[in-house]
Each structure stands twice: as C-alpha cells, then as structure tokens.
Design a protein around this motif. Structure first.
Motif, PDB file in Angstrom:
ATOM      1  N   MET A   1       0.829  -1.205   0.000  1.00 47.30           N
ATOM      2  CA  MET A   1       0.000   0.000   0.000  1.00 47.30           C
ATOM      3  C   MET A   1       0.863   1.255   0.000  1.00 47.30           C
ATOM      4  SD  MET A   1      -3.134   0.876  -0.169  1.00 47.30           S
ATOM      5  CE  MET A   1      -3.488   2.578  -0.555  1.00 47.30           C
ATOM      6  N   LEU A   2       1.984   1.209   0.702  1.00 48.49           N
ATOM      7  CA  LEU A   2       2.900   2.355   0.681  1.00 48.49           C
ATOM      8  C   LEU A   2       3.451   2.555  -0.723  1.00 48.49           C
ATOM      9  CD1 LEU A   2       4.092   4.457   2.682  1.00 48.49           C
ATOM     10  CD2 LEU A   2       6.123   3.005   2.800  1.00 48.49           C
ATOM     11  N   ARG A   3       3.774   1.475  -1.405  1.00 47.82           N
ATOM     12  CA  ARG A   3       4.235   1.585  -2.790  1.00 47.82           C
ATOM     13  C   ARG A   3       3.141   2.185  -3.677  1.00 47.82           C
ATOM     14  NH1 ARG A   3       6.451  -3.787  -1.508  1.00 47.82           N
ATOM     15  NH2 ARG A   3       8.740  -3.612  -1.444  1.00 47.82           N
ATOM     16  N   THR A   4       1.908   1.861  -3.394  1.00 45.57           N
ATOM     17  CA  THR A   4       0.784   2.378  -4.173  1.00 45.57           C
ATOM     18  C   THR A   4       0.745   3.893  -4.160  1.00 45.57           C
ATOM     19  OG1 THR A   4      -0.511   0.396  -3.666  1.00 45.57           O
ATOM     20  CG2 THR A   4      -1.744   2.348  -4.383  1.00 45.57           C
ATOM     21  N   LEU A   5       1.118   4.505  -3.035  1.00 46.49           N
ATOM     22  CA  LEU A   5       0.949   5.936  -2.829  1.00 46.49           C
ATOM     23  C   LEU A   5       2.218   6.739  -3.082  1.00 46.49           C
ATOM     24  CD1 LEU A   5      -1.260   5.637   0.381  1.00 46.49           C
ATOM     25  CD2 LEU A   5      -2.014   6.313  -1.903  1.00 46.49           C
ATOM     26  N   ARG A   6       3.200   6.137  -3.769  1.00 46.50           N
ATOM     27  CA  ARG A   6       4.443   6.843  -4.096  1.00 46.50           C
ATOM     28  C   ARG A   6       4.374   7.414  -5.510  1.00 46.50           C
ATOM     29  NH1 ARG A   6       9.881   3.633  -2.858  1.00 46.50           N
ATOM     30  NH2 ARG A   6      10.691   5.741  -2.516  1.00 46.50           N
ATOM     31  N   HIS A   7       4.925   8.620  -5.661  1.00 45.24           N
ATOM     32  CA  HIS A   7       5.091   9.206  -6.993  1.00 45.24           C
ATOM     33  C   HIS A   7       6.437   8.770  -7.583  1.00 45.24           C
ATOM     34  CE1 HIS A   7       1.625  11.768  -7.628  1.00 45.24           C
ATOM     35  NE2 HIS A   7       1.680  12.155  -6.365  1.00 45.24           N
ATOM     36  N   GLY A   8       6.674   9.188  -8.824  1.00 48.69           N
ATOM     37  CA  GLY A   8       7.888   8.796  -9.518  1.00 48.69           C
ATOM     38  C   GLY A   8       9.165   9.314  -8.875  1.00 48.69           C
ATOM     39  N   ASP A   9       9.056  10.392  -8.069  1.00 48.80           N
ATOM     40  CA  ASP A   9      10.241  10.902  -7.382  1.00 48.80           C
ATOM     41  C   ASP A   9      10.539  10.136  -6.096  1.00 48.80           C
ATOM     42  OD1 ASP A   9       8.224  11.790  -5.706  1.00 48.80           O
ATOM     43  OD2 ASP A   9       8.653  13.928  -5.949  1.00 48.80           O
ATOM     44  N   GLY A  10       9.706   9.140  -5.784  1.00 45.51           N
ATOM     45  CA  GLY A  10       9.924   8.314  -4.600  1.00 45.51           C
ATOM     46  C   GLY A  10       9.200   8.798  -3.364  1.00 45.51           C
ATOM     47  N   GLY A  11       8.669  10.033  -3.393  1.00 45.16           N
ATOM     48  CA  GLY A  11       7.933  10.557  -2.250  1.00 45.16           C
ATOM     49  C   GLY A  11       6.466  10.154  -2.299  1.00 45.16           C
ATOM     50  N   LEU A  12       5.753  10.497  -1.246  1.00 48.45           N
ATOM     51  CA  LEU A  12       4.355  10.103  -1.103  1.00 48.45           C
ATOM     52  C   LEU A  12       3.412  11.184  -1.618  1.00 48.45           C
ATOM     53  CD1 LEU A  12       4.469   8.579   2.491  1.00 48.45           C
ATOM     54  CD2 LEU A  12       4.622   7.377   0.301  1.00 48.45           C
ATOM     55  N   ALA A  13       2.208  10.767  -1.961  1.00 41.83           N
ATOM     56  CA  ALA A  13       1.165  11.699  -2.378  1.00 41.83           C
ATOM     57  C   ALA A  13       0.639  12.467  -1.168  1.00 41.83           C
ATOM     58  CB  ALA A  13       0.021  10.937  -3.053  1.00 41.83           C
ATOM     59  N   LEU A  14       0.035  13.629  -1.433  1.00 42.57           N
ATOM     60  CA  LEU A  14      -0.418  14.532  -0.376  1.00 42.57           C
ATOM     61  C   LEU A  14      -1.934  14.429  -0.195  1.00 42.57           C
ATOM     62  CD1 LEU A  14       2.452  15.570  -0.835  1.00 42.57           C
ATOM     63  CD2 LEU A  14       1.586  17.889  -0.663  1.00 42.57           C
ATOM     64  N   PHE A  15      -2.377  13.297   0.324  1.00 47.16           N
ATOM     65  CA  PHE A  15      -3.784  13.132   0.630  1.00 47.16           C
ATOM     66  C   PHE A  15      -3.980  13.128   2.144  1.00 47.16           C
ATOM     67  CE2 PHE A  15      -3.505  10.883  -3.521  1.00 47.16           C
ATOM     68  CZ  PHE A  15      -4.449  11.612  -4.224  1.00 47.16           C
ATOM     69  N   HIS A  16      -5.039  13.791   2.615  1.00 46.78           N
ATOM     70  CA  HIS A  16      -5.502  13.695   3.998  1.00 46.78           C
ATOM     71  C   HIS A  16      -4.420  14.003   5.040  1.00 46.78           C
ATOM     72  CE1 HIS A  16      -9.321  12.276   2.531  1.00 46.78           C
ATOM     73  NE2 HIS A  16      -8.659  11.486   1.720  1.00 46.78           N
ATOM     74  N   GLY A  17      -3.650  15.056   4.766  1.00 44.08           N
ATOM     75  CA  GLY A  17      -2.669  15.512   5.742  1.00 44.08           C
ATOM     76  C   GLY A  17      -1.291  14.930   5.567  1.00 44.08           C
ATOM     77  N   GLY A  18      -1.066  14.168   4.495  1.00 44.57           N
ATOM     78  CA  GLY A  18       0.236  13.562   4.294  1.00 44.57           C
ATOM     79  C   GLY A  18       1.269  14.516   3.729  1.00 44.57           C
ATOM     80  N   GLU A  19       2.535  14.128   3.813  1.00 43.80           N
ATOM     81  CA  GLU A  19       3.654  14.865   3.249  1.00 43.80           C
ATOM     82  C   GLU A  19       4.422  13.957   2.293  1.00 43.80           C
ATOM     83  OE1 GLU A  19       6.171  16.560   6.201  1.00 43.80           O
ATOM     84  OE2 GLU A  19       4.527  17.524   7.293  1.00 43.80           O
ATOM     85  N   GLU A  20       5.351  14.539   1.561  1.00 42.70           N
ATOM     86  CA  GLU A  20       6.159  13.739   0.645  1.00 42.70           C
ATOM     87  C   GLU A  20       6.993  12.702   1.388  1.00 42.70           C
ATOM     88  OE1 GLU A  20       8.583  15.896  -2.090  1.00 42.70           O
ATOM     89  OE2 GLU A  20       7.013  17.337  -2.619  1.00 42.70           O
ATOM     90  N   GLU A  21       7.528  13.045   2.546  1.00 40.52           N
ATOM     91  CA  GLU A  21       8.470  12.245   3.306  1.00 40.52           C
ATOM     92  C   GLU A  21       9.770  12.083   2.517  1.00 40.52           C
ATOM     93  OE1 GLU A  21       7.792  11.910   6.311  1.00 40.52           O
ATOM     94  OE2 GLU A  21       5.613  12.051   6.389  1.00 40.52           O
ATOM     95  N   ASN A  22      10.738  11.395   3.121  1.00 41.51           N
ATOM     96  CA  ASN A  22      12.067  11.261   2.534  1.00 41.51           C
ATOM     97  C   ASN A  22      12.120  10.021   1.656  1.00 41.51           C
ATOM     98  OD1 ASN A  22      14.959  10.114   2.587  1.00 41.51           O
ATOM     99  ND2 ASN A  22      15.268  12.205   3.300  1.00 41.51           N
ATOM    100  N   ALA A  23      12.375  10.214   0.359  1.00 49.57           N
ATOM    101  CA  ALA A  23      12.333   9.091  -0.586  1.00 49.57           C
ATOM    102  C   ALA A  23      13.361   8.020  -0.240  1.00 49.57           C
ATOM    103  CB  ALA A  23      12.553   9.606  -2.006  1.00 49.57           C
ATOM    104  N   ALA A  24      14.562   8.425   0.165  1.00 51.35           N
ATOM    105  CA  ALA A  24      15.599   7.441   0.499  1.00 51.35           C
ATOM    106  C   ALA A  24      15.200   6.616   1.715  1.00 51.35           C
ATOM    107  CB  ALA A  24      16.933   8.151   0.742  1.00 51.35           C
ATOM    108  N   GLN A  25      14.571   7.267   2.693  1.00 54.40           N
ATOM    109  CA  GLN A  25      14.116   6.550   3.879  1.00 54.40           C
ATOM    110  C   GLN A  25      12.975   5.584   3.537  1.00 54.40           C
ATOM    111  OE1 GLN A  25      15.170   6.857   7.455  1.00 54.40           O
ATOM    112  NE2 GLN A  25      16.953   7.379   6.212  1.00 54.40           N
ATOM    113  N   ILE A  26      12.115   5.984   2.598  1.00 48.29           N
ATOM    114  CA  ILE A  26      11.040   5.082   2.158  1.00 48.29           C
ATOM    115  C   ILE A  26      11.637   3.865   1.460  1.00 48.29           C
ATOM    116  CG2 ILE A  26       8.992   4.848   0.718  1.00 48.29           C
ATOM    117  CD1 ILE A  26       8.503   7.849   1.092  1.00 48.29           C
ATOM    118  N   ASP A  27      12.647   4.090   0.617  1.00 49.73           N
ATOM    119  CA  ASP A  27      13.333   2.975  -0.044  1.00 49.73           C
ATOM    120  C   ASP A  27      13.887   1.996   0.991  1.00 49.73           C
ATOM    121  OD1 ASP A  27      12.892   3.844  -2.646  1.00 49.73           O
ATOM    122  OD2 ASP A  27      14.782   4.950  -2.760  1.00 49.73           O
ATOM    123  N   LEU A  28      14.554   2.549   2.018  1.00 52.09           N
ATOM    124  CA  LEU A  28      15.154   1.703   3.052  1.00 52.09           C
ATOM    125  C   LEU A  28      14.078   0.940   3.815  1.00 52.09           C
ATOM    126  CD1 LEU A  28      17.582   0.741   4.700  1.00 52.09           C
ATOM    127  CD2 LEU A  28      17.332   2.821   6.107  1.00 52.09           C
TER     128      LEU A  28
END
Length: 549
Positions: free
Chosen positions: A278-305
């Motif tokens: 589900m986390l993979r579902t909500l990632r954009h091509g830059d590796g960050g997250l979509a901004l729905f319902h209070g979310g932020e991009e977050e750190n793409a490298a940390q998401i990868d890890l």
C-alpha cells in the motif's frame, strides 16, 4: 472498518480519567519498581537515522516539534508554559508531546560524537530527575510514555556507552518503571494512534526486560493494529504519512523480535505484508508520497530503506478499495485518485474534504498536486488546508461537501489506456447538485484528459445558478504561463519538460497557491482555475494536459 472502531465510549473515557487519577497518586508510585535491573538482557537497534540539522538546533536550545519552535538556551524546556512558548493550548500540547516523546534522541545519535552523547544523556537525566517519580500530567499520558520508552530503548547503546554508574542506575530504573506502568496503562490509552504508541512501548519494555513469556503486550499491539490497518494495508486515516510512520515503527520492532522472539515477530508479519504494497501504491515517480488527507512527501531514500527492510515484496495496488484510492500507471506517468469519502476523525485532526481530488506526476516531475497540511494543530492554516479548495478537484458554491457524501468510482482499461468514471453527492443537501468527474490517461502516459460535470439532483431548483470552480494545484517545481487566447496554459517542469494544458467550458485563469508537502514549510506555487455557473442545465468543464515533444 468503521469510524466507531476509533472512537472511545463514554465509559472508556471515564475509565481513563479514573485511571489517570490513580496513577498520579503516591500510593500507585509505590507499586512501581524501586530497584534497578542490573542490566537489560537484550537491547534493540534503531534502523532509522535522524537529522544532524535538528541536533544542531537542539545544541542551540531551539526545540522544534509539531511545526513549532521554542527557544530555551539555558535550561531544559520541560516546564515551559503555553504563554512562555507563545503558543495556543493545542499547539503547545502537540509541541510538548514531541518534546517528552524523545524521538529527537535519534538526531543526537546520527550526529555522533562525545558532545552529542553527553548532551543527550544530560537531557534524559534531567527528565528523570524531574518526572520519573510523579506519574501524572502530559508527560505520563500512556501514548507519550510509550513513545518515550521505545526511544530510550532503541537509543540505549548510544546513551549507555561510557556513562557513569549513577546515570546507568537511574536510566535502567526509569525503564523498569515505564515498563511496569505501561503494562497496566496502555489499555486505557485513547483509541487509534495513541493506543498504538502506548502498546508499542509496552512490547519493547517486556522484551528488553526479559518478560517475553507474557503475551498480553503483543496481543494488545495487534488489536491496536487491527483497529487502524485496513484489509488492503492502508491506514484508516487515509493519510499516506501515517501509514509510512506506522510501518517504520513496525519494521523496527519486527527486526528486533526476529532476533530475540521469532514467534512474536511472526505475529507482525501479516501487517507488514499488507502495508508495504500500500505504501508503494501511494508513491510518486520521485519516490515521495502523495499529499492526501494531511500527508507529506516524506524522505524518498528513507522510504526505499523501509521497504527494503520490510522484506515485503507485494506490488502496488491498482485499486485500493478499502483505503479509497485508485492508481493509474502508464509508462512514466502516474495518476492517483482519491476515490472515497472523508475518513473518520483520527487523533483530533479534521478530515480533509477533497473528494475526487487527484495528483499527477511524470517520471520524477510532479505536475498536479494537493496543497498538503500544516503540522501545527488547529488554527486557520489547518482549516484552510483541509478544505475542498486546497485540493485538485471541483469547488461548488463556496461550500464544503458533506462528510456523509456517497462516492462511487468505476475503473476502465483498454489497450493500455485507463479511465475513471466517478461521482459524489456531497452538495446534494446544500444546493441539490451532483458532481461527476471523468479522467482519462493514455497508454503512453503523455495525455491526461478530464471532464468535470455539475448537474442538478433529483429535485429541480428552478435553475438557481451556483458558482463552480475547478482548481488544479501545481507543484512548486512547475512554471506556468497563460497564453493570450485565455484557454491555454504552458507548463515547464523542473527537469525542463514542457506540457500544454487547455480547457473549455469556463473562464480560465492562473492564481497563486501554496504547497506544504515538505516539513510543513509553506512554498509559493500556482494553480490553474476554471470557473463557471451551474444552472438548470449541466455545467461541463473539459480539459486536456498533453506533453510537448
């Protein structure tokens, strides 16, 4: 999953008040351990890194939590009041929760060195001297105590290395007292994220102190997860950032349990296997997250890890029906659609009302986005950013869609092209209007088309007109220019790619907007706006976004 699963009953709230009163007595304090363990049989590692810049601010006495900064250069800030901090009560409570939760120890650990170790140890020792014997107030709310115990344990290697006997004794005694308190108090934590934090700390405490034969803590944690993790792995808040942060906590605990208690690690495996895809579902091509319902991009490298350490191999979902998202991927393009109604209120936050909003990216370029959310609790920013106008969707009559709106979305695919037929009735009660949205993404991913339709509901309104405004918020990496014809906008991405947006059926203009997708910082950007009047006949906005080759 229902909103009721995250709501406390009146009886539970009363029980929580009575429990807090009991825990705050001297008699209860006498029931907690008074002898420090000689050592901790096992200590967890922290797979996550902090931020050196945050450590530098802490060295300067600048304490930044929940989007608020409080300066206390000459003393630990445990007792700073809202007035002294210059914050309203809600903002101060959020700031204090971050302070007493000690997640910032990770920043000192990442900086490393003897000076960082000494200052971190000094702040922990000062907290113990001030608060360890009095189990009352905000510092001892079960969620905050659970978060603090978790952070103390994962930072134990860093804190205890080279520490004198006095600190080691006081630190281990306080850990034992925390664990005993949370064994009882975690069950009284408010439903939702607070109970997760409290039970997470209880599990760490039980394992670190060698109480693994007691399964109550891990069972309570699984119950807290069942109330928040949906069948497709999404978080009940529908906030991608909360999903990310919960998965981070679970992966760290799972890795610890794999080494010391594989049976309990296996109890967490099903949650990781659902949440990671589900986390993979909500990632954009830059590796960050979509901004729905209070979310932020977050750190793409940390998401990868995180995804690597989770060891969960599931692929992104095309349709996440429980979480309410649709994902259309074509070559390098990605379209994410909010395909459900507002989520339940979680941890006191106001749900966002961007029904049928979407985000669109191509490669590492984000083109169309939502505005994001402020990290500060309450205030005008929070209200504005949760409103429908802060999302890439249609606004009608200056009104918010009803929280009870019925949303329906159908997905269609043919020859690689994907399109959605969606509608919601959120304005039926306010002005008897139905909103329908059609989105089409070509197989090549370089042609996105939309049709936004406002029509009357079942009861005629004698053609009383209602102002309709379509807003498409641009990512701040975009540069937009409105051509003289007035219906075409030329876009240039940060990577230098060109796109042409063209609309018909309304008056087109460019307006200022804001973007709060990174750390809650406000960045200026623009939005494409199309306006018209919806009367007795349906109002139809048509638009197309095409890559310029």
């Amino acid at each position: 999953m229902t909103a009721a699963s995250l709501q406390d009953s009146t009886g539970r709230k009363l029980l929580r008040r009575l429990a807090a009163a009991w825990y705050g007595t001297r008699l209860y304090a006498l029931t907690l351990p008074r002898k420090a363990p000689l050592e901790l049989p096992v200590l967890p590692d922290d797979p996550w890194t902090g931020t050196v810049g945050n450590a530098d601010r802490l060295f300067q006495g600048r304490f930044v939590f929940a989007g608020a900064e409080v300066a206390s250069p000459h003393a630990a800030p445990w007792s700073i009041t809202p007035g002294e901090a210059g914050l309203d009560a809600a903002s101060h409570a959020a700031w204090a929760a971050g302070l007493h939760g000690f997640v910032w120890l990770r920043d000192f650990s990442s900086q490393g060195g003897d000076m960082a170790r000494r200052m971190a140890r000094s702040l922990v020792a000062d907290w113990i001297a001030r608060h360890s014997l009095s189990i009352r107030g905000l510092p001892w709310q079960p969620a905050i105590a659970g978060r603090r115990l978790t952070q103390w344990l994962v930072a134990s290697h860093f804190l205890l290395d080279g520490a004198d006997d006095a600190f080691g004794h006081d630190f281990l005694l306080s850990i034992a007292r925390h664990a005993a308190y949370l064994k009882r108090a975690s069950a009284t934590a408010p439903a939702g994220w607070p109970r997760f934090d409290a039970t997470l700390g209880a599990v760490y405490g039980a394992e670190a102190l060698g109480h693994a034969q007691d399964k109550s803590a891990i069972q309570a944690l699984c119950a807290a997860l069942d109330a928040q993790v949906l069948a497709d792995g999404g978080h009940v808040s529908r906030n991608p950032s909360l999903l990310y942060r919960m998965l981070r906590d679970l992966v760290a605990l799972w890795r610890f349990l794999q080494a010391v208690d594989p049976e309990r690690a296996a109890m967490l495996q099903p949650y990781l296997d659902r949440m990671a895809p589900m986390l993979r579902t909500l990632r954009h091509g830059d590796g960050g997250l979509a901004l729905f319902h209070g979310g932020e991009e977050e750190n793409a490298a940390q998401i990868d890890l995180l995804l690597e350490l989770s060891d969960a191999k599931g692929k992104p979902l095309a349709s996440a029906t429980h979480s309410g998202f649709e994902r259309a991927a074509a070559k390098r393009a990605l379209l994410l659609l909010d395909a459900a109604g507002p989520p339940p209120r979680v941890a006191g936050t106001k749900p966002h009302s961007g029904l049928l909003s979407f985000e669109f990216s191509h490669g590492k370029d984000r083109l169309i986005s939502n505005c994001g959310a402020s990290r500060r609790m309450g205030g005008n920013w929070a209200t504005a950013l949760s409103s429908v106008s802060a999302h890439s969707t249609l606004c009608l009559g200056g009104k918010e869609p009803a929280a009870s709106a019925a949303v329906s979305v159908s997905r269609n695919e043919q020859d690689g092209a994907i399109w959605f037929e969606a509608e919601h009735d959120g304005w039926r009660a306010a002005c008897n209007r139905i909103y329908r949205r059609r989105l089409y993404l070509s197989a090549g991913g370089e042609d996105l088309r939309g049709e936004d339709i406002v029509s009357e509901g079942a009861n005629p309104t004698n053609g009383m007109p209602v102002e309709a405004v379509l807003r498409l918020h641009l990512h701040p990496g975009m540069h937009a220019s409105l051509l003289g014809s007035g219906d075409t906008v030329i876009l240039k991405t940060s990577s230098g790619q060109g796109w042409r947006w063209r609309g018909m059926g309304g008056v087109v203009r460019l307006e200022d907007s804001v973007y709060l997708g990174v750390g809650g910082d406000v960045r200026r950007t623009q939005q494409i706006v199309m306006a018209g009047s919806a009367g007795a006949e349906p109002l139809v906005f048509k638009w197309a976004l095409t890559k310029i080759n």
